[in-house]
Design a protein around this motif. Sequence first.
Motif, PDB file in Angstrom:
ATOM      1  N   ASP A 109      31.254 -19.958 -41.093  1.00  0.00           N
ATOM      2  CA  ASP A 109      30.609 -21.205 -41.486  1.00  0.00           C
ATOM      3  C   ASP A 109      30.638 -21.371 -43.003  1.00  0.00           C
ATOM      4  N   SER A 110      30.104 -22.491 -43.481  1.00  0.00           N
ATOM      5  CA  SER A 110      30.170 -22.818 -44.909  1.00  0.00           C
ATOM      6  C   SER A 110      29.307 -21.893 -45.765  1.00  0.00           C
ATOM      7  N   SER A 111      28.385 -21.157 -45.139  1.00  0.00           N
ATOM      8  CA  SER A 111      27.554 -20.199 -45.882  1.00  0.00           C
ATOM      9  C   SER A 111      28.159 -18.799 -45.896  1.00  0.00           C
ATOM     10  N   GLY A 112      29.327 -18.644 -45.255  1.00  0.00           N
ATOM     11  CA  GLY A 112      29.990 -17.348 -45.239  1.00  0.00           C
ATOM     12  C   GLY A 112      29.606 -16.463 -44.071  1.00  0.00           C
ATOM     13  N   ASN A 113      28.806 -16.987 -43.130  1.00  0.00           N
ATOM     14  CA  ASN A 113      28.443 -16.202 -41.957  1.00  0.00           C
ATOM     15  C   ASN A 113      29.606 -16.151 -40.975  1.00  0.00           C
ATOM     16  N   GLN A 114      29.819 -14.981 -40.402  1.00  0.00           N
ATOM     17  CA  GLN A 114      30.927 -14.754 -39.485  1.00  0.00           C
ATOM     18  C   GLN A 114      30.417 -14.676 -38.046  1.00  0.00           C
ATOM     19  N   TYR A 115      31.172 -15.293 -37.130  1.00  0.00           N
ATOM     20  CA  TYR A 115      30.802 -15.294 -35.713  1.00  0.00           C
ATOM     21  C   TYR A 115      32.002 -14.852 -34.887  1.00  0.00           C
ATOM     22  N   LEU A 116      31.782 -13.891 -33.996  1.00  0.00           N
ATOM     23  CA  LEU A 116      32.835 -13.408 -33.116  1.00  0.00           C
ATOM     24  C   LEU A 116      32.788 -14.168 -31.791  1.00  0.00           C
ATOM     25  N   PRO A 117      33.918 -14.347 -31.151  1.00  0.00           N
ATOM     26  CA  PRO A 117      33.930 -15.118 -29.903  1.00  0.00           C
ATOM     27  C   PRO A 117      33.243 -14.368 -28.764  1.00  0.00           C
ATOM     28  N   VAL A 139      57.297 -24.884 -24.422  1.00  0.00           N
ATOM     29  CA  VAL A 139      56.317 -25.343 -23.427  1.00  0.00           C
ATOM     30  C   VAL A 139      54.928 -24.900 -23.893  1.00  0.00           C
ATOM     31  N   PRO A 140      54.065 -25.819 -24.316  1.00  0.00           N
ATOM     32  CA  PRO A 140      52.730 -25.442 -24.815  1.00  0.00           C
ATOM     33  C   PRO A 140      51.856 -24.847 -23.721  1.00  0.00           C
ATOM     34  N   ILE A 141      51.040 -23.888 -24.116  1.00  0.00           N
ATOM     35  CA  ILE A 141      50.036 -23.276 -23.234  1.00  0.00           C
ATOM     36  C   ILE A 141      48.660 -23.504 -23.849  1.00  0.00           C
ATOM     37  N   LYS A 142      47.705 -23.916 -23.021  1.00  0.00           N
ATOM     38  CA  LYS A 142      46.350 -24.148 -23.502  1.00  0.00           C
ATOM     39  C   LYS A 142      45.585 -22.841 -23.631  1.00  0.00           C
ATOM     40  N   GLY A 143      44.737 -22.798 -24.637  1.00  0.00           N
ATOM     41  CA  GLY A 143      43.837 -21.672 -24.817  1.00  0.00           C
ATOM     42  C   GLY A 143      42.553 -22.148 -25.467  1.00  0.00           C
ATOM     43  N   SER A 144      41.586 -21.261 -25.559  1.00  0.00           N
ATOM     44  CA  SER A 144      40.329 -21.625 -26.224  1.00  0.00           C
ATOM     45  C   SER A 144      39.591 -20.374 -26.679  1.00  0.00           C
ATOM     46  N   LEU A 145      38.763 -20.567 -27.713  1.00  0.00           N
ATOM     47  CA  LEU A 145      37.865 -19.533 -28.205  1.00  0.00           C
ATOM     48  C   LEU A 145      36.468 -20.134 -28.235  1.00  0.00           C
ATOM     49  N   SER A 146      35.512 -19.440 -27.654  1.00  0.00           N
ATOM     50  CA  SER A 146      34.134 -19.940 -27.602  1.00  0.00           C
ATOM     51  C   SER A 146      33.223 -19.070 -28.456  1.00  0.00           C
ATOM     52  N   PHE A 147      32.374 -19.731 -29.235  1.00  0.00           N
ATOM     53  CA  PHE A 147      31.450 -19.047 -30.137  1.00  0.00           C
ATOM     54  C   PHE A 147      30.034 -19.558 -29.898  1.00  0.00           C
ATOM     55  N   GLU A 148      29.072 -18.675 -30.062  1.00  0.00           N
ATOM     56  CA  GLU A 148      27.663 -19.095 -30.032  1.00  0.00           C
ATOM     57  C   GLU A 148      27.233 -19.331 -31.488  1.00  0.00           C
ATOM     58  N   LEU A 149      26.957 -20.587 -31.811  1.00  0.00           N
ATOM     59  CA  LEU A 149      26.644 -20.964 -33.189  1.00  0.00           C
ATOM     60  C   LEU A 149      25.305 -21.681 -33.260  1.00  0.00           C
ATOM     61  N   PRO A 150      24.571 -21.492 -34.354  1.00  0.00           N
ATOM     62  CA  PRO A 150      23.318 -22.232 -34.556  1.00  0.00           C
ATOM     63  C   PRO A 150      23.545 -23.739 -34.516  1.00  0.00           C
ATOM     64  N   GLN A 151      22.543 -24.479 -34.040  1.00  0.00           N
ATOM     65  CA  GLN A 151      22.668 -25.917 -33.839  1.00  0.00           C
ATOM     66  C   GLN A 151      22.966 -26.671 -35.128  1.00  0.00           C
ATOM     67  N   GLN A 152      22.490 -26.163 -36.257  1.00  0.00           N
ATOM     68  CA  GLN A 152      22.658 -26.904 -37.512  1.00  0.00           C
ATOM     69  C   GLN A 152      24.085 -26.853 -38.056  1.00  0.00           C
TER      70      GLN A 152
END
Length: 204
Positions: A109-117, A139-152
């Motif tokens: 995030d913009s404050s430098g906090n790191q979040y792992l998926p 041929v493109p393949i879809k992927g995604s990474l999900s993170f738990e982040l604070p609401q703000q």
Amino acid sequence: MFNVKKFTKTLVLCSVMFSAGATVATVTLSYLPIVTAAHTIAQGLKQETPAAKLTVEDNGLRFQLQSCQRNRAIVTCAILITNLDDKQQDLQIRIYGNGFGNNNSRSIDSSGNQYLPNQIQLGSEKSPSDAYTNLIPNVPIKGSLSFELPQQITNLSAVEVSYFTNADYKVNFQDVSISNSQASKTTNNRNNQNCSPSARPTKR
């Protein structure tokens, strides 16, 4: 004020002069500021296209970050991965999630906090740790990474995707905006309704 008749006559004159083989430089120059302004705006829009910023080519692969959408506390970043090497007919790729030390994918995030998926998805494979798939050329393949982040948090300084093909590699996308998914918007609307003052009967 715009004069329709004058403009129409000018166009007719332009047409006649052009058919006679004469120059139309006078007509062109009179509208040059408008054309120049329109061209400048178009160039600016072209340069600021988000897709251009969110596409990275690395090691014969193209990574496209399509969006990062919030659903309550979970932000899911959707990506497309394309094998650009026609010689690699069945290239296996592995996306690292959580549990690989310096090879973890992550968001910052913009404050430098790191979040792992907390979840990685690649094709039909889904796991908190990693995911595999084989890539057919172009041929493109879809992927995604999900993170738990604070609401703000509404913007990420970087989303870094760590992957393996014949060695370990990393690509990163910078200045990534987070949008709310439709489900999240619906939940927020319900919460706002529940928090609104309820009507009470007036005592007499």
